[in-house]
Design a protein around this motif. Structure first.
Motif, short mmCIF file in Angstrom:
data_model
loop_
_atom_site.label_atom_id
_atom_site.label_comp_id
_atom_site.label_asym_id
_atom_site.label_seq_id
_atom_site.Cartn_x
_atom_site.Cartn_y
_atom_site.Cartn_z
N UNK A 1 0.85 -1.18 0.00
CA UNK A 1 0.00 0.00 0.00
C UNK A 1 0.89 1.24 0.00
N UNK A 2 1.52 1.52 -1.14
CA UNK A 2 2.55 2.56 -1.18
C UNK A 2 2.06 3.99 -0.93
N UNK A 3 0.87 4.34 -1.33
CA UNK A 3 0.35 5.69 -1.09
C UNK A 3 -0.56 5.64 0.12
N UNK A 4 0.07 5.55 1.26
CA UNK A 4 -0.58 5.26 2.53
C UNK A 4 -1.36 6.45 3.07
N UNK A 5 -2.58 6.19 3.53
CA UNK A 5 -3.36 7.20 4.25
C UNK A 5 -3.07 7.02 5.73
N UNK A 6 -2.54 8.08 6.37
CA UNK A 6 -2.24 7.98 7.80
C UNK A 6 -2.65 9.26 8.51
N UNK A 7 -2.37 9.32 9.81
CA UNK A 7 -2.82 10.43 10.65
C UNK A 7 -2.25 11.78 10.23
N UNK A 8 -1.17 11.80 9.47
CA UNK A 8 -0.59 13.07 9.01
C UNK A 8 -1.56 13.82 8.09
N UNK A 9 -2.48 13.10 7.48
CA UNK A 9 -3.44 13.72 6.57
C UNK A 9 -4.60 14.38 7.32
N UNK A 10 -4.77 14.07 8.59
CA UNK A 10 -5.91 14.59 9.34
C UNK A 10 -5.66 16.00 9.86
#
Length: 160
Positions: A151-160
Protein backbone atom coordinates in the motif's frame (compact mmCIF):
# COMPACT_ATOMS: atom_id res chain seq x y z
CA UNK A 1 3.14 17.58 -14.97
CA UNK A 2 5.39 14.91 -13.53
CA UNK A 3 5.17 11.18 -13.66
CA UNK A 4 5.51 9.14 -10.49
CA UNK A 5 6.65 5.55 -10.76
CA UNK A 6 6.05 3.27 -7.79
CA UNK A 7 7.61 -0.19 -7.59
CA UNK A 8 6.93 -3.04 -5.24
CA UNK A 9 9.39 -5.83 -4.62
CA UNK A 10 8.41 -9.25 -3.29
CA UNK A 11 10.30 -12.42 -2.50
CA UNK A 12 8.64 -15.58 -3.82
CA UNK A 13 9.06 -18.98 -2.17
CA UNK A 14 8.14 -22.06 -4.23
CA UNK A 15 6.37 -23.83 -1.37
CA UNK A 16 6.13 -24.14 2.41
CA UNK A 17 9.32 -26.20 2.67
CA UNK A 18 11.38 -23.29 1.33
CA UNK A 19 10.30 -20.94 4.14
CA UNK A 20 12.54 -20.12 7.11
CA UNK A 21 11.61 -22.30 10.12
CA UNK A 22 9.88 -19.53 12.09
CA UNK A 23 7.76 -18.54 9.07
CA UNK A 24 6.96 -22.20 8.32
CA UNK A 25 5.59 -22.49 11.88
CA UNK A 26 3.70 -19.23 11.51
CA UNK A 27 2.14 -20.28 8.20
CA UNK A 28 1.12 -23.63 9.69
CA UNK A 29 -0.69 -21.70 12.44
CA UNK A 30 -2.43 -19.65 9.73
CA UNK A 31 -3.45 -22.86 7.93
CA UNK A 32 -4.94 -24.28 11.15
CA UNK A 33 -6.84 -21.03 11.66
CA UNK A 34 -8.06 -21.08 8.04
CA UNK A 35 -9.53 -24.55 8.47
CA UNK A 36 -11.66 -23.23 11.37
CA UNK A 37 -12.93 -20.15 9.47
CA UNK A 38 -16.66 -19.49 9.28
CA UNK A 39 -17.39 -18.87 5.58
CA UNK A 40 -20.75 -20.48 4.72
CA UNK A 41 -21.62 -17.84 2.09
CA UNK A 42 -18.44 -17.19 0.10
CA UNK A 43 -16.94 -20.66 0.69
CA UNK A 44 -13.62 -18.77 0.82
CA UNK A 45 -11.75 -19.44 4.05
CA UNK A 46 -8.83 -17.31 5.19
CA UNK A 47 -6.47 -17.77 8.12
CA UNK A 48 -3.89 -15.40 9.54
CA UNK A 49 -1.16 -15.79 12.15
CA UNK A 50 0.87 -13.00 13.71
CA UNK A 51 4.25 -13.28 15.44
CA UNK A 52 4.73 -10.68 18.15
CA UNK A 53 8.02 -9.44 19.57
CA UNK A 54 7.16 -11.15 22.89
CA UNK A 55 7.21 -14.53 21.10
CA UNK A 56 3.42 -14.98 21.15
CA UNK A 57 1.60 -16.15 18.04
CA UNK A 58 -1.93 -14.81 17.60
CA UNK A 59 -4.28 -16.26 14.98
CA UNK A 60 -7.51 -15.22 13.36
CA UNK A 61 -9.82 -16.35 10.58
CA UNK A 62 -12.59 -14.81 8.56
CA UNK A 63 -16.01 -14.72 10.18
CA UNK A 64 -18.87 -14.19 7.74
CA UNK A 65 -22.38 -12.99 8.33
CA UNK A 66 -25.41 -13.14 6.04
CA UNK A 67 -25.22 -9.34 6.17
CA UNK A 68 -21.86 -9.25 4.37
CA UNK A 69 -20.49 -5.98 5.78
CA UNK A 70 -20.95 -7.37 9.29
CA UNK A 71 -18.28 -10.06 8.85
CA UNK A 72 -14.59 -9.64 9.50
CA UNK A 73 -11.47 -10.73 7.62
CA UNK A 74 -8.87 -13.04 9.15
CA UNK A 75 -6.12 -10.42 9.13
CA UNK A 76 -8.17 -7.87 11.06
CA UNK A 77 -9.49 -10.52 13.45
CA UNK A 78 -5.89 -11.45 14.32
CA UNK A 79 -4.46 -7.94 14.39
CA UNK A 80 -7.23 -6.51 16.57
CA UNK A 81 -6.96 -9.44 18.97
CA UNK A 82 -3.19 -8.92 19.18
CA UNK A 83 -3.76 -5.21 19.84
CA UNK A 84 -6.33 -5.94 22.55
CA UNK A 85 -4.40 -8.73 24.31
CA UNK A 86 -0.83 -7.46 23.85
CA UNK A 87 -1.13 -3.68 23.35
CA UNK A 88 2.56 -2.97 23.98
CA UNK A 89 3.93 -5.70 21.70
CA UNK A 90 5.14 -5.11 18.17
CA UNK A 91 3.98 -7.20 15.25
CA UNK A 92 7.02 -8.74 13.57
CA UNK A 93 5.49 -11.04 10.95
CA UNK A 94 2.12 -11.99 9.55
CA UNK A 95 1.24 -15.14 7.58
CA UNK A 96 -1.94 -15.37 5.52
CA UNK A 97 -3.46 -18.30 3.64
CA UNK A 98 -6.71 -18.59 1.70
CA UNK A 99 -8.64 -21.52 0.22
CA UNK A 100 -11.89 -21.84 -1.71
CA UNK A 101 -14.30 -24.74 -1.41
CA UNK A 102 -15.13 -24.24 -5.10
CA UNK A 103 -11.63 -24.68 -6.55
CA UNK A 104 -7.99 -25.18 -5.53
CA UNK A 105 -6.50 -21.76 -4.67
CA UNK A 106 -3.03 -21.84 -6.22
CA UNK A 107 -2.19 -18.13 -6.39
CA UNK A 108 -0.99 -16.14 -3.37
CA UNK A 109 -3.88 -14.11 -1.93
CA UNK A 110 -2.80 -10.75 -0.45
CA UNK A 111 -4.74 -8.82 2.19
CA UNK A 112 -7.78 -6.85 0.99
CA UNK A 113 -7.74 -3.05 1.05
CA UNK A 114 -9.43 -2.74 4.46
CA UNK A 115 -6.94 -5.18 5.97
CA UNK A 116 -4.02 -3.33 4.39
CA UNK A 117 -5.20 -0.13 6.05
CA UNK A 118 -5.57 -1.90 9.42
CA UNK A 119 -2.08 -3.40 9.16
CA UNK A 120 -0.75 0.03 8.16
CA UNK A 121 -2.16 1.53 11.36
CA UNK A 122 -0.13 -0.90 13.47
CA UNK A 123 3.00 -0.56 11.34
CA UNK A 124 2.85 3.23 11.79
CA UNK A 125 1.99 2.95 15.51
CA UNK A 126 4.98 0.70 16.23
CA UNK A 127 7.28 2.60 13.84
CA UNK A 128 8.68 -0.61 12.38
CA UNK A 129 7.78 -2.75 9.37
CA UNK A 130 5.65 -5.90 9.45
CA UNK A 131 6.84 -8.75 7.22
CA UNK A 132 3.81 -10.18 5.41
CA UNK A 133 3.76 -13.67 3.89
CA UNK A 134 0.74 -14.75 1.86
CA UNK A 135 -0.33 -17.78 -0.11
CA UNK A 136 -3.35 -19.60 -1.48
CA UNK A 137 -4.11 -23.13 -0.40
CA UNK A 138 -1.02 -24.50 -2.19
CA UNK A 139 1.83 -23.18 -4.27
CA UNK A 140 3.99 -20.08 -4.06
CA UNK A 141 4.27 -17.93 -0.98
CA UNK A 142 4.96 -14.23 -1.46
CA UNK A 143 6.77 -12.06 1.07
CA UNK A 144 6.49 -8.32 1.43
CA UNK A 145 9.03 -6.71 3.74
CA UNK A 146 6.54 -4.06 4.81
CA UNK A 147 2.90 -3.12 4.43
CA UNK A 148 4.04 0.03 2.63
CA UNK A 149 5.16 -2.26 -0.20
CA UNK A 150 1.53 -3.44 -0.59
CA UNK A 151 0.00 0.00 0.00
CA UNK A 152 2.55 2.56 -1.18
CA UNK A 153 0.35 5.69 -1.09
CA UNK A 154 -0.58 5.26 2.53
CA UNK A 155 -3.36 7.20 4.25
CA UNK A 156 -2.24 7.98 7.80
CA UNK A 157 -2.82 10.43 10.65
CA UNK A 158 -0.59 13.07 9.01
CA UNK A 159 -3.44 13.72 6.57
CA UNK A 160 -5.91 14.59 9.34
Amino acid sequence: MKELKIESIFQVYDDLNELPNDVFLLMNNAIKARIKAYAPYSKFKVGAAILLDNGEIVTGNNQENVSYPSGLCAERTAIYYAGAKYPDSKILKMAITAASSNQKTKQPIPPCGACRQAIAEYEIKQDSPVEIYFMGEVGNIMKSNSLSNLLPLLFDKKAL
